[in-house]
Scaffold this active site. Structure first.
Site, mmCIF file in Angstrom:
data_model
loop_
_atom_site.group_PDB
_atom_site.id
_atom_site.type_symbol
_atom_site.label_atom_id
_atom_site.label_comp_id
_atom_site.label_asym_id
_atom_site.label_seq_id
_atom_site.Cartn_x
_atom_site.Cartn_y
_atom_site.Cartn_z
ATOM 1 N N PRO A 212 0.796 -1.239 0.000
ATOM 2 C CA PRO A 212 0.000 0.000 0.000
ATOM 3 C C PRO A 212 0.824 1.283 0.000
ATOM 4 O O PRO A 212 0.835 2.044 0.975
ATOM 5 C CB PRO A 212 -0.819 -0.135 1.285
ATOM 6 C CG PRO A 212 0.090 -0.900 2.200
ATOM 7 C CD PRO A 212 0.814 -1.882 1.320
ATOM 8 N N CYS A 213 1.492 1.555 -1.120
ATOM 9 C CA CYS A 213 2.307 2.766 -1.198
ATOM 10 C C CYS A 213 1.453 4.030 -1.118
ATOM 11 O O CYS A 213 1.984 5.123 -0.881
ATOM 12 C CB CYS A 213 3.164 2.760 -2.458
ATOM 13 S SG CYS A 213 2.274 2.418 -3.985
ATOM 14 N N HIS A 214 0.129 3.889 -1.281
ATOM 15 C CA HIS A 214 -0.751 5.051 -1.104
ATOM 16 C C HIS A 214 -0.782 5.505 0.351
ATOM 17 O O HIS A 214 -1.228 6.616 0.645
ATOM 18 C CB HIS A 214 -2.172 4.727 -1.585
ATOM 19 C CG HIS A 214 -2.820 3.586 -0.866
ATOM 20 N ND1 HIS A 214 -2.603 2.269 -1.211
ATOM 21 C CD2 HIS A 214 -3.680 3.557 0.196
ATOM 22 C CE1 HIS A 214 -3.301 1.482 -0.404
ATOM 23 N NE2 HIS A 214 -3.955 2.236 0.457
#
Length: 203
Positions: A136-138
């Site tokens: 989850p780089c968001h």
């Protein structure tokens, strides 16, 4: 041989790129777009890929659909082919994976967890994340709580975070209560055999 599998979500047409093996071997996740745009991206980035799927991807696809419908999902990483990443990037991605649903952490926080001061290198590793959403780089943000960057653009990044329940202040920064000051002990727990052996994809 590479294959692509489309997944229809409420955010748009997401695409899995994989090796078509029993262990799935996902090598890339293309963020939601229109169907036409997704097919164009597949042809541009993976011109030899053919459309196809394997049984091992069925539950994974279901989790993606549920996630974009607003379900609290913790994705497994055993379907990902991390061997396509360089060693430092693998460390960064595993640390990023431990950030919980509905929370964020700064690039410096991720760097500290892997005992690094190379904050910019962490940001670069995440900007090249082949597996957005699953890794989850968001949920990675700047130290000043502004969003930073995202492959799908900042509008999509904010939309995903808001879907997870993250709130923003009047200046557009992530509200303080949604920012992790440390990845301990979550990172260590998510790497433990106890967690990995009992993981069922939800929490």
């Amino acid at each position: 041989m590479m294959y692509f599998t489309p997944v229809e979500t409420t955010f748009g047409h997401l695409t899995l790129i994989h090796r078509g093996t029993d262990s799935a071997g996902v090598v890339a996740i293309l963020l939601p777009k229109t169907k036409k745009e997704s097919l164009q991206e597949v042809k541009s980035r993976f011109p030899k890929a053919e459309q196809g799927s394997v049984d091992s991807l069925i539950p994974f696809k279901g989790m993606l659909i549920d996630y974009f419908d607003g379900a609290r999902v913790k994705f497994p990483i055993d379907v990902l082919d991390l061997s396509i990443c360089y060693p430092f990037q693998i460390e960064v991605l595993k640390a990023e994976w431990s950030i919980p649903y509905g929370k964020t952490a700064s690039y410096s926080c991720v760097a500290k967890k892997i005992h690094s001061t190379a904050y910019r290198a962490v940001g670069n590793a995440l900007s090249r994340n082949p597996f957005p959403i699953i890794i989850p780089c968001h949920r990675a943000i700047r130290s000043d709580r502004t969003l930073g960057g995202f492959q799908g653009g900042l509008k999509m990044k904010r939309r995903i975070l808001e879907m997870e329940g993250v709130e923003f202040d009047s200046l557009g920064r992530v509200a303080e209560e949604y920012v992790q000051s440390s990845l301990d002990p979550l990172f260590d727990y998510f790497q433990s055999p106890k967690y990995l052996n009992n993981f069922n994809g939800t929490f």
